[in-house]
Design a protein around this motif. Structure first.
Motif, PDB file in Angstrom:
ATOM      1  N   ALA A 146      -3.825  65.281  13.684  1.00 49.89           N
ATOM      2  CA  ALA A 146      -2.550  64.564  13.622  1.00 49.89           C
ATOM      3  C   ALA A 146      -1.477  65.418  12.966  1.00 49.89           C
ATOM      4  O   ALA A 146      -0.314  65.436  13.411  1.00 49.89           O
ATOM      5  CB  ALA A 146      -2.732  63.257  12.855  1.00 49.89           C
ATOM      6  N   LEU A 147      -1.809  66.146  11.902  1.00 51.57           N
ATOM      7  CA  LEU A 147      -0.834  66.991  11.223  1.00 51.57           C
ATOM      8  C   LEU A 147      -0.368  68.136  12.113  1.00 51.57           C
ATOM      9  O   LEU A 147       0.806  68.539  12.064  1.00 51.57           O
ATOM     10  CB  LEU A 147      -1.419  67.532   9.917  1.00 51.57           C
ATOM     11  CG  LEU A 147      -1.672  66.483   8.819  1.00 51.57           C
ATOM     12  CD1 LEU A 147      -2.300  67.128   7.596  1.00 51.57           C
ATOM     13  CD2 LEU A 147      -0.368  65.774   8.437  1.00 51.57           C
ATOM     14  N   LEU A 148      -1.288  68.668  12.910  1.00 53.49           N
ATOM     15  CA  LEU A 148      -0.885  69.716  13.853  1.00 53.49           C
ATOM     16  C   LEU A 148       0.124  69.175  14.864  1.00 53.49           C
ATOM     17  O   LEU A 148       1.108  69.852  15.199  1.00 53.49           O
ATOM     18  CB  LEU A 148      -2.113  70.267  14.583  1.00 53.49           C
ATOM     19  CG  LEU A 148      -3.044  71.186  13.792  1.00 53.49           C
ATOM     20  CD1 LEU A 148      -4.191  71.652  14.685  1.00 53.49           C
ATOM     21  CD2 LEU A 148      -2.283  72.388  13.242  1.00 53.49           C
ATOM     22  N   ALA A 149      -0.140  67.961  15.354  1.00 52.31           N
ATOM     23  CA  ALA A 149       0.776  67.355  16.317  1.00 52.31           C
ATOM     24  C   ALA A 149       2.143  67.083  15.688  1.00 52.31           C
ATOM     25  O   ALA A 149       3.192  67.285  16.319  1.00 52.31           O
ATOM     26  CB  ALA A 149       0.173  66.068  16.868  1.00 52.31           C
ATOM     27  N   ILE A 150       2.157  66.640  14.416  1.00 45.83           N
ATOM     28  CA  ILE A 150       3.422  66.368  13.733  1.00 45.83           C
ATOM     29  C   ILE A 150       4.189  67.667  13.500  1.00 45.83           C
ATOM     30  O   ILE A 150       5.403  67.742  13.681  1.00 45.83           O
ATOM     31  CB  ILE A 150       3.150  65.641  12.401  1.00 45.83           C
ATOM     32  CG1 ILE A 150       2.607  64.228  12.686  1.00 45.83           C
ATOM     33  CG2 ILE A 150       4.402  65.562  11.554  1.00 45.83           C
ATOM     34  CD1 ILE A 150       2.111  63.517  11.453  1.00 45.83           C
ATOM     35  N   ALA A 151       3.447  68.723  13.085  1.00 46.15           N
ATOM     36  CA  ALA A 151       4.102  70.010  12.861  1.00 46.15           C
ATOM     37  C   ALA A 151       4.682  70.568  14.154  1.00 46.15           C
ATOM     38  O   ALA A 151       5.764  71.183  14.154  1.00 46.15           O
ATOM     39  CB  ALA A 151       3.106  70.994  12.256  1.00 46.15           C
ATOM     40  N   ALA A 152       3.981  70.348  15.265  1.00 46.25           N
ATOM     41  CA  ALA A 152       4.479  70.851  16.544  1.00 46.25           C
ATOM     42  C   ALA A 152       5.740  70.123  16.991  1.00 46.25           C
ATOM     43  O   ALA A 152       6.594  70.694  17.691  1.00 46.25           O
ATOM     44  CB  ALA A 152       3.396  70.722  17.611  1.00 46.25           C
ATOM     45  N   SER A 153       5.867  68.839  16.565  1.00 47.97           N
ATOM     46  CA  SER A 153       7.047  68.074  16.967  1.00 47.97           C
ATOM     47  C   SER A 153       8.297  68.507  16.216  1.00 47.97           C
ATOM     48  O   SER A 153       9.416  68.271  16.683  1.00 47.97           O
ATOM     49  CB  SER A 153       6.805  66.581  16.743  1.00 47.97           C
ATOM     50  OG  SER A 153       6.707  66.305  15.352  1.00 47.97           O
ATOM     51  N   GLY A 154       8.136  69.100  15.050  1.00 49.03           N
ATOM     52  CA  GLY A 154       9.278  69.611  14.292  1.00 49.03           C
ATOM     53  C   GLY A 154       9.941  68.599  13.401  1.00 49.03           C
ATOM     54  O   GLY A 154      10.842  68.943  12.636  1.00 49.03           O
ATOM     55  N   THR A 155       9.538  67.347  13.451  1.00 49.23           N
ATOM     56  CA  THR A 155      10.118  66.318  12.589  1.00 49.23           C
ATOM     57  C   THR A 155       8.999  65.617  11.829  1.00 49.23           C
ATOM     58  O   THR A 155       7.958  65.265  12.408  1.00 49.23           O
ATOM     59  CB  THR A 155      10.884  65.274  13.416  1.00 49.23           C
ATOM     60  OG1 THR A 155      10.004  64.685  14.384  1.00 49.23           O
ATOM     61  CG2 THR A 155      12.059  65.938  14.137  1.00 49.23           C
ATOM     62  N   VAL A 156       9.202  65.419  10.539  1.00 49.98           N
ATOM     63  CA  VAL A 156       8.199  64.764   9.692  1.00 49.98           C
ATOM     64  C   VAL A 156       8.831  63.546   9.049  1.00 49.98           C
ATOM     65  O   VAL A 156       9.733  63.666   8.206  1.00 49.98           O
ATOM     66  CB  VAL A 156       7.667  65.724   8.610  1.00 49.98           C
ATOM     67  CG1 VAL A 156       6.642  65.015   7.740  1.00 49.98           C
ATOM     68  CG2 VAL A 156       7.074  66.966   9.240  1.00 49.98           C
ATOM     69  N   THR A 157       8.380  62.389   9.447  1.00 46.78           N
ATOM     70  CA  THR A 157       8.812  61.131   8.841  1.00 46.78           C
ATOM     71  C   THR A 157       7.581  60.322   8.471  1.00 46.78           C
ATOM     72  O   THR A 157       6.484  60.564   8.958  1.00 46.78           O
ATOM     73  CB  THR A 157       9.695  60.324   9.816  1.00 46.78           C
ATOM     74  OG1 THR A 157       8.940  60.058  11.010  1.00 46.78           O
ATOM     75  CG2 THR A 157      10.956  61.097  10.167  1.00 46.78           C
ATOM     76  N   ILE A 158       7.784  59.349   7.612  1.00 45.82           N
ATOM     77  CA  ILE A 158       6.649  58.570   7.116  1.00 45.82           C
ATOM     78  C   ILE A 158       5.947  57.818   8.222  1.00 45.82           C
ATOM     79  O   ILE A 158       4.710  57.669   8.217  1.00 45.82           O
ATOM     80  CB  ILE A 158       7.111  57.603   6.002  1.00 45.82           C
ATOM     81  CG1 ILE A 158       5.890  56.960   5.320  1.00 45.82           C
ATOM     82  CG2 ILE A 158       8.053  56.565   6.566  1.00 45.82           C
ATOM     83  CD1 ILE A 158       4.988  57.937   4.639  1.00 45.82           C
ATOM     84  N   ASP A 159       6.697  57.339   9.209  1.00 53.61           N
ATOM     85  CA  ASP A 159       6.071  56.592  10.291  1.00 53.61           C
ATOM     86  C   ASP A 159       5.248  57.512  11.193  1.00 53.61           C
ATOM     87  O   ASP A 159       4.218  57.119  11.725  1.00 53.61           O
ATOM     88  CB  ASP A 159       7.115  55.834  11.108  1.00 53.61           C
ATOM     89  CG  ASP A 159       8.160  56.781  11.700  1.00 53.61           C
ATOM     90  OD1 ASP A 159       8.514  57.756  11.005  1.00 53.61           O
ATOM     91  OD2 ASP A 159       8.589  56.529  12.832  1.00 53.61           O
ATOM     92  N   LYS A 160       5.697  58.755  11.334  1.00 52.95           N
ATOM     93  CA  LYS A 160       4.931  59.700  12.159  1.00 52.95           C
ATOM     94  C   LYS A 160       3.644  60.144  11.465  1.00 52.95           C
ATOM     95  O   LYS A 160       2.679  60.508  12.115  1.00 52.95           O
ATOM     96  CB  LYS A 160       5.786  60.917  12.500  1.00 52.95           C
ATOM     97  CG  LYS A 160       6.913  60.640  13.481  1.00 52.95           C
ATOM     98  CD  LYS A 160       7.644  61.914  13.826  1.00 52.95           C
ATOM     99  CE  LYS A 160       8.737  61.650  14.859  1.00 52.95           C
ATOM    100  NZ  LYS A 160       8.157  61.235  16.149  1.00 52.95           N
ATOM    101  N   VAL A 161       3.636  60.106  10.130  1.00 52.30           N
ATOM    102  CA  VAL A 161       2.439  60.497   9.374  1.00 52.30           C
ATOM    103  C   VAL A 161       1.493  59.321   9.195  1.00 52.30           C
ATOM    104  O   VAL A 161       0.277  59.451   9.347  1.00 52.30           O
ATOM    105  CB  VAL A 161       2.834  61.085   7.995  1.00 52.30           C
ATOM    106  CG1 VAL A 161       1.598  61.368   7.153  1.00 52.30           C
ATOM    107  CG2 VAL A 161       3.656  62.347   8.177  1.00 52.30           C
ATOM    108  N   ALA A 162       2.051  58.161   8.851  1.00 51.99           N
ATOM    109  CA  ALA A 162       1.202  57.013   8.517  1.00 51.99           C
ATOM    110  C   ALA A 162       0.369  56.547   9.702  1.00 51.99           C
ATOM    111  O   ALA A 162      -0.814  56.204   9.546  1.00 51.99           O
ATOM    112  CB  ALA A 162       2.070  55.859   8.012  1.00 51.99           C
ATOM    113  N   GLY A 163       0.971  56.540  10.900  1.00 49.07           N
ATOM    114  CA  GLY A 163       0.228  56.061  12.065  1.00 49.07           C
ATOM    115  C   GLY A 163      -0.993  56.895  12.383  1.00 49.07           C
ATOM    116  O   GLY A 163      -2.128  56.377  12.384  1.00 49.07           O
ATOM    117  N   PRO A 164      -0.864  58.205  12.622  1.00 46.69           N
ATOM    118  CA  PRO A 164      -2.039  59.023  12.938  1.00 46.69           C
ATOM    119  C   PRO A 164      -3.060  59.085  11.810  1.00 46.69           C
ATOM    120  O   PRO A 164      -4.264  59.065  12.056  1.00 46.69           O
ATOM    121  CB  PRO A 164      -1.424  60.400  13.215  1.00 46.69           C
ATOM    122  CG  PRO A 164      -0.013  60.132  13.603  1.00 46.69           C
ATOM    123  CD  PRO A 164       0.394  58.936  12.816  1.00 46.69           C
ATOM    124  N   VAL A 165      -2.581  59.175  10.570  1.00 45.88           N
ATOM    125  CA  VAL A 165      -3.521  59.235   9.443  1.00 45.88           C
ATOM    126  C   VAL A 165      -4.285  57.923   9.317  1.00 45.88           C
ATOM    127  O   VAL A 165      -5.504  57.906   9.077  1.00 45.88           O
ATOM    128  CB  VAL A 165      -2.776  59.577   8.138  1.00 45.88           C
ATOM    129  CG1 VAL A 165      -3.697  59.422   6.939  1.00 45.88           C
ATOM    130  CG2 VAL A 165      -2.229  60.999   8.192  1.00 45.88           C
TER     131      VAL A 165
END
Length: 219
Positions: A146-165
């Protein structure tokens, strides 16, 4: 179920393999729980009935015939057959005293009976010990993915982290859900196996006392 449905398409091959392993462990656990519960209940009933029929018989021949009909799992009957077996005159066994020969044959038959009762216990213990770590590995891998996918998207927000984690943490819960029934079943079945083993040992001891004198007890 919605979380699982959302997690599955976004997971990779490793995460899906971990989920399938946990599913296989769960199926094996519940299959063993159902089978062992049925088997041990049947064995306990047969042991009580078989021992009573054996000692109520007027002779060993009649007792063996009665036992053959009551001992459906073939746990008591091999003890009787081992006790009544004649030694090979050319074997070292024939040189030992009758009581020693009887003890050795009964011990071997008892070990085989106990091994039959313990079938599946190793699998339950292994699943109970390893399933939490399999689930934990799935969680770690899911978070990494999930972190790799978030890093590839270029934007880090709490909703993008909380869902996959949060979805990855389901693997830890799944590992515990598999392990807990396996551990409980192992302990419960272990106590029942120990009770059956004690009854078999008592029957073997009484059988040795009956036949250890060297007298012909068949009639």
């Amino acid at each position: 179920m919605d979380a699982v449905a959302a997690w599955w398409p976004s997971s990779d091959g490793v995460g899906r393999a971990v989920a399938l392993v946990l599913l296989a462990m769960s199926i094996a656990t519940w299959a063993l729980i159902v089978w062992k519960s049925w088997l041990l209940r049947r064995v306990r009933r047969d042991l009580g009935r078989g021992v009573a029929l054996f000692w109520a018989a007027p002779s060993l021949d009649v007792a063996r015939q009665r036992l053959a009909t009551a001992d459906r799992e073939q746990l008591l009957l091999p003890l009787v057959d081992a006790a009544l077996a004649a030694p090979d005159d050319d074997a070292l066994e024939a040189r030992a005293a009758q009581a020693a020969r009887l003890t050795r044959r009964l011990r071997g038959a008892l070990h085989r009976a106990v091994a039959t009762l313990q079938h599946g216990q190793v699998v339950l213990a292994s699943i109970g010990a390893t399933a939490p770590f399999v689930g934990l590995f799935g969680t770690v891998w899911g978070i990494y993915h999930a972190l790799l996918a978030i890093a590839a998207s270029g934007t880090v927000t709490i909703d993008k982290v909380a869902g996959p984690v949060g979805e990855a943490l389901l693997m830890t819960a799944a590992g515990l859900a598999v392990a807990i029934p396996a551990v409980l079943a192992y302990n419960v079945h272990g106590r029942r196996v120990a009770a059956c083993e004690a009854e078999l040992e008592g029957f073997a001891h009484d059988l040795r006392e009956l036949l250890g004198t060297g007298n012909d007890q068949r009639r």
